[in-house]
Design a protein around this motif. Sequence first.
Motif, PDB file in Angstrom:
ATOM      1  N   ARG A 214       0.876  -1.202   0.138  1.00 33.69           N
ATOM      2  CA  ARG A 214       0.030  -0.221  -0.071  1.00 33.69           C
ATOM      3  C   ARG A 214       0.788   1.137   0.114  1.00 33.69           C
ATOM      4  O   ARG A 214       1.965   1.364   0.840  1.00 33.69           O
ATOM      5  CB  ARG A 214      -0.764   0.035   1.209  1.00 33.69           C
ATOM      6  CG  ARG A 214      -1.667   1.066   1.225  1.00 33.69           C
ATOM      7  CD  ARG A 214      -3.169   0.472   0.719  1.00 33.69           C
ATOM      8  NE  ARG A 214      -4.305   1.740   0.827  1.00 33.69           N
ATOM      9  CZ  ARG A 214      -5.425   1.569   0.507  1.00 33.69           C
ATOM     10  NH1 ARG A 214      -5.757   0.300   0.269  1.00 33.69           N
ATOM     11  NH2 ARG A 214      -6.427   2.480   0.830  1.00 33.69           N
ATOM     12  N   GLN A 217       0.588   6.790   3.567  1.00 35.30           N
ATOM     13  CA  GLN A 217      -0.450   7.932   3.573  1.00 35.30           C
ATOM     14  C   GLN A 217       0.238   9.150   3.183  1.00 35.30           C
ATOM     15  O   GLN A 217      -0.407  10.118   2.534  1.00 35.30           O
ATOM     16  CB  GLN A 217      -1.257   7.953   4.924  1.00 35.30           C
ATOM     17  CG  GLN A 217      -2.610   8.352   4.979  1.00 35.30           C
ATOM     18  CD  GLN A 217      -3.100   8.790   6.369  1.00 35.30           C
ATOM     19  OE1 GLN A 217      -2.154   8.442   7.254  1.00 35.30           O
ATOM     20  NE2 GLN A 217      -3.954   9.470   6.254  1.00 35.30           N
ATOM     21  N   PRO A 283       1.581   7.213   8.567  1.00 37.10           N
ATOM     22  CA  PRO A 283       0.336   7.869   8.779  1.00 37.10           C
ATOM     23  C   PRO A 283       0.518   9.410   8.747  1.00 37.10           C
ATOM     24  O   PRO A 283       1.594   9.788   9.519  1.00 37.10           O
ATOM     25  CB  PRO A 283      -0.285   7.355  10.047  1.00 37.10           C
ATOM     26  CG  PRO A 283       0.323   6.184  10.331  1.00 37.10           C
ATOM     27  CD  PRO A 283       1.629   6.348   9.500  1.00 37.10           C
ATOM     28  N   GLU A 285      -0.284  11.994  10.575  1.00 34.16           N
ATOM     29  CA  GLU A 285      -0.319  12.646  11.861  1.00 34.16           C
ATOM     30  C   GLU A 285       0.881  12.537  12.568  1.00 34.16           C
ATOM     31  O   GLU A 285       1.371  13.271  13.260  1.00 34.16           O
ATOM     32  CB  GLU A 285      -1.239  12.035  12.842  1.00 34.16           C
ATOM     33  CG  GLU A 285      -2.865  12.252  12.376  1.00 34.16           C
ATOM     34  CD  GLU A 285      -3.262  13.370  13.200  1.00 34.16           C
ATOM     35  OE1 GLU A 285      -3.012  13.441  14.352  1.00 34.16           O
ATOM     36  OE2 GLU A 285      -4.234  14.081  12.675  1.00 34.16           O
ATOM     37  N   GLY A 286       1.584  11.264  12.343  1.00 33.19           N
ATOM     38  CA  GLY A 286       2.758  10.992  12.818  1.00 33.19           C
ATOM     39  C   GLY A 286       4.052  11.625  12.544  1.00 33.19           C
ATOM     40  O   GLY A 286       5.137  11.868  13.170  1.00 33.19           O
ATOM     41  N   GLU A 289       6.136  15.031  14.124  1.00 33.54           N
ATOM     42  CA  GLU A 289       6.853  14.813  15.176  1.00 33.54           C
ATOM     43  C   GLU A 289       8.320  14.053  15.072  1.00 33.54           C
ATOM     44  O   GLU A 289       9.312  14.334  15.583  1.00 33.54           O
ATOM     45  CB  GLU A 289       6.015  14.039  16.326  1.00 33.54           C
ATOM     46  CG  GLU A 289       6.575  14.090  17.881  1.00 33.54           C
ATOM     47  CD  GLU A 289       7.288  12.641  17.852  1.00 33.54           C
ATOM     48  OE1 GLU A 289       7.181  11.816  17.172  1.00 33.54           O
ATOM     49  OE2 GLU A 289       7.770  12.456  18.926  1.00 33.54           O
TER      50      GLU A 289
END
Lengths: 475, 475
Positions: A214, A217, A283, A285-286, A289
């Motif tokens: 895949r 993202q 992902p 969001e990560g 950071e």
Amino acid sequence: MIDSELVKRMRALLGTERVLASPEELLVYECDGLTLYRNQPELVVLPETTEEVASIVRLLKDRGVPFVPRGAGTSLSGGTFSEPGVVQISLARMRRILRVDLRNRRAVVQAGVVNLHLSQAVEQQGYHYAPDPSSQGACTIGGNVAENSGGPHTLKYGVTVNHVLGLKVVLPSGEVVELGGPQEDPPGYDLVGLITGSEGTLGIVTEATVRLTRNPQAWKTYLAVFESVEDATRCVSGIISRGIIPAALEMMDHLVIQAVEAAFRFGFPLDAGAVLIVELDGPAEGLPEEGERVEAVFREHGAREVRTARDARERAKLWASRKKAFGAVGRLSPSYVTQDGVVPRSRLPEIMARAEEVGRRHGIRIANVFHAGDGNIHPLLLYDERDPEQVERVLAASDELLEACIELGGALTGEHGVGIEKKSHLGRLFSEDDLQVMLDVHDVFNPDSRCNPGKIFPSARSCVEVRRPRAAAPA
Amino acid sequence: MIDSELVKRMRALLGTERVLASPEELLVYECDGLTLYRNQPELVVLPETTEEVASIVRLLKDRGVPFVPRGAGTSLSGGTFSEPGVVQISLARMRRILRVDLRNRRAVVQAGVVNLHLSQAVEQQGYHYAPDPSSQGACTIGGNVAENSGGPHTLKYGVTVNHVLGLKVVLPSGEVVELGGPQEDPPGYDLVGLITGSEGTLGIVTEATVRLTRNPQAWKTYLAVFESVEDATRCVSGIISRGIIPAALEMMDHLVIQAVEAAFRFGFPLDAGAVLIVELDGPAEGLPEEGERVEAVFREHGAREVRTARDARERAKLWASRKKAFGAVGRLSPSYVTQDGVVPRSRLPEIMARAEEVGRRHGIRIANVFHAGDGNIHPLLLYDERDPEQVERVLAASDELLEACIELGGALTGEHGVGIEKKSHLGRLFSEDDLQVMLDVHDVFNPDSRCNPGKIFPSARSCVEVRRPRAAAPA
């Protein structure tokens, strides 16, 4: 033996067009990416199905003729080099994607499918085939299986063997076997793992069932600029020791930056000692950071500048520059040899210092572009192959570099294979007993060494003697 | 042959204490986790070094005595079953961790090191050994290599072969070879991959160089409760098809929930049809968003309740409950057989329906606890082994279940191996030619089948005939 009778039979099997026998047609088959070694095969055949490959192999068996399988001919270790009297079996026309099963993330492809074409075929659906050698626009999946190829993103995603589930193989006996399968870890011996990386010496892979991955993202791609190779390689250890596994972690040194910038005008800083290309993915969001943590490591190791790719276009351009670096280096010198060694990541600064010293002592310029995260180095030894004396120096420097990799606890090939180039080194890495076990396994599949003769093993397990390279032949 | 002379020689080599020859001492070696098959070996020896193993194997070779390597005896396929006349070589005393190299994330361990002990040894430094079979508190790394073991977290982190870099192996000839090495993807044939999963039929692994994995920065562990197994298995497909690869994705059905709750009082809902345990891990920042996506998939597939582990203690307790589920099922029935099959993930709902039907038809209760994310099912067939008629029904139902896995495009073992239990099935998965290649490879290492005789292959490649299980023997 190869005579007009054999040619006639091959033509009866494949038609006239798919049997090449004239010197002009055979010229492009005389070498692969390792241009130091050249010899024309006597015949090239172009099957389109597994059954045709099996028929060819049986015909050659009956007549005792040795053969060499060939994908796109991008091998850098002479994997497709043909000794005299050899027939090359090109898989280049076996380029059909036979099945795509997105639900279970599998594809079944013929061996001649070009690596990148598979990824392109599933791109719209959000998938790709993960192993991405720099030559992925040309090299075939069958060739990748033979060499267990890696690429920049195999740091996170693993090399070819991690993405192959099943293989259809024509054995040197002419038998067709199906190894592994669509499922994970089938019972019995892992012969898929054995065949993968065996460099075409156990049989001819005609089909592969591979995993599809895949698409991430999101991604974040950095270009970090350093004053020296040493700073850059220490930074590599710093990133990994923080527990961060980037999707890719590549290094290019000053010479490579010059060449790549001249070729692609990406905007690489011409005065930098080295750059790292670091890509994080996952992902969305990560990423910020994780990105901050990587940026902190860049700063700690003296990065004088850190850029990020602003969009998908800039990212693609950065990767294209990296992947075409080998080609760009052609601007620096009439010829070069791409070496391929591995050291534990913690020894990268040492091996780089050794490379510089070796190059200086032999009067050979060495450019470096490599998969730093894996400790897989690719020194490019620049020379002019019209000068036999330079060729000798390049060969000596290559030998010393590989020796240094072994001394530092590494190995003499990370992903390009042993081929004909490194046969004599294998004995330095393995004991005689260890090699004998490999040879015993070899003989199960390939008892008379007719399948890809003269490759991998240091002992004279070839049908004929391999000749020294014809150093004088122009590329 | 095994006579007092051999016993004397073994005692001269190892001392009296490490040679077991009396029936009382041998009793615990009569079977492993597959209690259906029992036979006492005639001698058990307990070496502590590779050199001792090699000396033992040479002694046995000179006298033509067959032998079986044994780790902790947790095999569920009869991998350590001893035919009459066999010496068991227990690796249980080879439990030293020889080297830890955190910088390059490697450890070198003796084969008898207990899986969990390695993780505990590097826990303080923030690392672990990733393959985590449910039996990890007992099973050895050597046994894991033999079976290519998986565990809940191998969904994301891969099975044993993905974590083994090098092996020291005593061949049936008594020779000691070192395969692979500390570096990634060494040149030559991948014999490490070949030995891994070969179930002790190619030699005895005495040392392994394995990868260490950095502990994830953070995790999020869900317990999702469903009304039916069908809803839960559809949810599994739903998660994977979103491109989310959890660190672990496990299912337990109604029967298993009952047993586990009775044993551990975790608070599992006793009226649920099935639960999924789903663990996400990675950088802390990315987890909430990935968690939301997973929660949405839970809801879509009718999860009636979703809980998360509140802290590390609760997470540890949830995992302990899952990993000890096999033991807890002992409360439901005097005996049970743990089956092990694989189907493509998309066929999970079908195979579960088939399992129910097969159980009903044969009058056998079947409990399910398994690695759903891998499509690796573990139906537990409950029965009373004192009743020969029940044993027959269990064997018939097992056969049908494995047959169904193959029909659905899967395989007959996901991680427990073929052993003696599934030999007769292998022919359904591979053609005779495919099996013959494996047997040819077998004969290179183990030509007279003295090393772990009677395992894996359906043809009578054993020294003596394997007897039918002694169904009447109590556990």
